[in-house]
Each structure stands twice: as structure tokens, then as C-alpha cells.
Scaffold this active site. Structure first.
Site, mmCIF file in Angstrom:
data_model
loop_
_atom_site.group_PDB
_atom_site.id
_atom_site.type_symbol
_atom_site.label_atom_id
_atom_site.label_comp_id
_atom_site.label_asym_id
_atom_site.label_seq_id
_atom_site.Cartn_x
_atom_site.Cartn_y
_atom_site.Cartn_z
ATOM 1 N N GLY A 46 0.833 -1.191 0.000
ATOM 2 C CA GLY A 46 0.000 0.000 0.000
ATOM 3 C C GLY A 46 0.867 1.240 0.000
ATOM 4 C CD GLN A 51 3.508 5.937 2.470
ATOM 5 O OE1 GLN A 51 2.531 5.369 1.991
ATOM 6 N NE2 GLN A 51 4.475 5.290 3.099
ATOM 7 C CB CYS A 93 5.130 2.493 7.436
ATOM 8 S SG CYS A 93 4.736 3.987 6.508
ATOM 9 C CG LEU A 94 6.681 1.038 1.496
ATOM 10 C CD1 LEU A 94 6.102 1.269 0.110
ATOM 11 C CD2 LEU A 94 7.796 0.004 1.440
ATOM 12 C CG HIS A 135 -0.589 1.673 7.150
ATOM 13 N ND1 HIS A 135 0.347 1.181 8.032
ATOM 14 C CD2 HIS A 135 0.075 2.499 6.314
ATOM 15 C CE1 HIS A 135 1.535 1.716 7.733
ATOM 16 N NE2 HIS A 135 1.396 2.510 6.692
ATOM 17 C CD GLU A 136 -1.043 2.682 2.671
ATOM 18 O OE1 GLU A 136 -0.546 3.822 2.614
ATOM 19 O OE2 GLU A 136 -0.373 1.672 2.961
ATOM 20 C CG HIS A 139 0.408 7.135 5.218
ATOM 21 N ND1 HIS A 139 1.539 7.616 5.813
ATOM 22 C CD2 HIS A 139 0.624 5.800 5.045
ATOM 23 C CE1 HIS A 139 2.414 6.609 5.992
ATOM 24 N NE2 HIS A 139 1.873 5.496 5.536
HETATM 25 NI NI NI Z 1 2.716 3.616 5.566
#
Ligand code: NI
Length: 168
Positions: A46, A51, A93-94, A135-136, A139
Site C-alpha cells: 500500500g 509518501q 511502513c515504507l 493504514h493508508e 497517512h
Molecule cells: Ni505507511
């Protein structure tokens, strides 16, 4: 399509409340495609627009790809309209490389948003899909998974992140 740079903690764009998408134009479609490519290249399941440095309410995800059944999704202006239950599972998380920790989330969610054709989409999700959506969408509010942890755990993880940043 292009692989974009993923913004990492503590980049301030990750803390902004993202703006609603007003209309879907070619630029937005390209952003969504680039986000998918960036997510697959990472690899991740995701990704939210902040991001990649775009403070816009758009998320992409694919929970089937790692099982060999790719199912790319793009959701514009996603909103959680219902949630049920509780579930604790490990998340990463990236934007927080090397951090994996248990996070408590709703077990099931209903999410409404729009696709790239401007059609309204309603998704009922549970398990990993429900987790990725929550989660997304966090963000888009400038929220990171570390904000969902106890203060003690947050302190430990922030120390670890600080150390990793110093070594970069
Ligand atoms: Ni994330």
C-alpha cells in the site's frame, strides 16, 4: 510510468493533512500509476500520495500481488464509513524503514471513495485488506503507525529511528 522517491520519516509532508481531490485529470491518473509502480518496486502492499510528496487524498494498494494474484486498487478521497471489531497484527511502513510493530486496528471496515473514472466505490474489507486501508487512510491525516502505539513503545521506536537516521 515512473518509480517515485518515497518520503521517509521525519519528512514534514508525512505530517500534513492531505487535500481532497477535486477532479480526476491526466496528471492525477499518471500520479496513481506512478504510485502503483513505486509500491510494487519497493516492494509494498500500500502507498498513500503524501509518501511520494503529494499532499492529496489518494491511496493505492494491492494485497494479492505477493500471492501471485495482482489486484491493483486506486482509491480517491477514501473515507471509512463503518468499522467493527479489533485486531492486533504486525505492520510496517515504507516511510519508516526497518520498523515492524504490532498495531491495533478495526477488524472490519467499510470504505467509500472514487476510482479513476470518477465512479463511487464502496469496499467491505477485513483481515489484511482492512488493515492496509486503515493504514493508508491514516497517512492522509498525517498520521503514522507509530502514533497508534503506547507512549513507551513510541519512545523506543523513535530512538531506533533517530539512530537509523544518524547512520544514513
Ligand atoms: Ni505507511
Amino acid at each position: 510510468m515512473a518509480v517515485l522517491e518515497i518520503k521517509k520519516y521525519p519528512d514534514s509532508v508525512l505530517r500534513e493533512k492531505a487535500k481532497s481531490v477535486e477532479n480526476v485529470d491526466g496528471k492525477l491518473v499518471k500520479l496513481a500509476e506512478d504510485m502503483l509502480e513505486t509500491m510494487y518496486a519497493a516492494p509494498g502492499i500500500g502507498l498513500a500520495a503524501p509518501q511520494v510528496g503529494e499532499s492529496l487524498r489518494i491511496i493505492v494498494f494491492d494485497v494479492g500481488h505477493s500471492q501471485g494474484e495482482p489486484e491493483p486498487h486506486v482509491l480517491i478521497n477514501p473515507v471509512i464509513t463503518a468499522s467493527e471489531g479489533e485486531e492486533i497484527a504486525e505492520e510496517g511502513c515504507l516511510s519508516l524503514p526497518g520498523i515492524y510493530t504490532n498495531v491495533k486496528r478495526a477488524a472490519k471496515v467499510e470504505v467509500k471513495g472514487y476510482d479513476l473514472d470518477g465512479n463511487e466505490v464502496v469496499m467491505q474489507a477485513e483481515g489484511l485488506m482492512a488493515r492496509v486501508l486503515q493504514h493508508e487512510i491514516d497517512h492522509l491525516e498525517g498520521k503514522l503507525l507509530i502514533d497508534r502505539l503506547s507512549r513507551v513503545r513510541q519512545h523506543m521506536i523513535k530512538k531506533k529511528l533517530k539512530k537509523a537516521l544518524a547512520e544514513r
